[in-house]
Scaffold this motif. Sequence first.
Motif: not given
Ligand SMILES: [Zn+2]
Length: 366
Positions: A44, A64-65, A166, A361
């Motif tokens: 991210c 975190h994702e 997120c 991404r």
């Molecule tokens: Zn994120």
Amino acid sequence: MDTDVETGRLVYLNGPRDIEFQSYEVPNPEPNAVVTEVVRSNVCGSELHVWKGDHPLQDCVLGHEALCRIKQLGDKVETDSAGNPVTEGDLVAPVYFQTCQSCDYCRRGEFYACENDYEHTGKSPDIWPHFHAPWATHYYIYPDNHFYKIPKELEDHLNVAAAANCALSQVLFGISEIGVEYNDTVVIQGAGGLGLNATVVANEHGAETIVIDGVDRRLEQAKAFGADHVIDFREQKTVEARRNRVKQITDGVGADVGIEVAGVPEAFVEGIELVRKGGQYLTMGNVRPGHEADFDPGRLTRKSIDITTVVEYDPWVLFDALEFLAATIDDYPYDQLIDAEFELDDIEEALEASENRDITRATIIP
Ligand SMILES: [Zn+2]
Ligand SMILES: [Zn+2]
């Protein structure tokens, strides 16, 4: 000698652009905690800032994702945070921050504002249980972290499910705070991850959506995610031109709702011009303090616009995000938002490709 000790690996950030792999013993969970194996973890924008040293965090684990598979349930864990029974092997999505249940904000029920939200995230991996963040083979879900089982509709869309904690959760929370209503006109400034998710959610609320961006690929994606109108800021070059275009679409009134997801301070100033008198404005793209823009508070007062900001969300919103995805997974090209896969060993390559914008991404597969 105990030969049964299992070790896992994690991505450790030593300092700016200084990544190392470290190995630690996979912990056994304390009561109310869960030890998981990471199935997917995305790259991210916030990790790019941390990696580049554009953030105070270092000496930490990254990511975190995530989408994870339950390896071992701690004592007393029988369900996910929505009360659905869980067992080893289940796929779950964790909220990436905790709600400590004991700070002043948690006491008020304002879990999105928990003061100890990142207590675990920034810890050195030397501290047990080591796997504080999901760019790793394993991830530790602490007792105060919410997590939810993946709906079966998402089992063939694991990259999408990994991103739910997120952007989509953030957008669902923000939009619930301002309240988008059927037939509202919503102008969305920016068609990145947050912007595309905001477009889908506003569209599913029955709103007429206008998306502003200046990159061909993003404008195309905005249409695919339900934008009724797009404004290309390479063509409508001034704030005045863009305001006029929004007015043209809204019978001369302006948008009922504005959503800033551009992340540039000037977008906030512009947003006030795009929203009608008495409208709602949600700003959530500008998250880093220290960046300023000229602002005329008199304009805001004269227009009686309600401003709402959000950063993070109430943790149960992730449950709604997963349900939202399950209900709409065949209606929008969510899978296109994650367009590159890397192995954990190639994390630096993933970061460089993300930084150079060669890809939209990346997802990491341990
Ligand atoms: Zn994120
Ligand atoms: Zn708290």
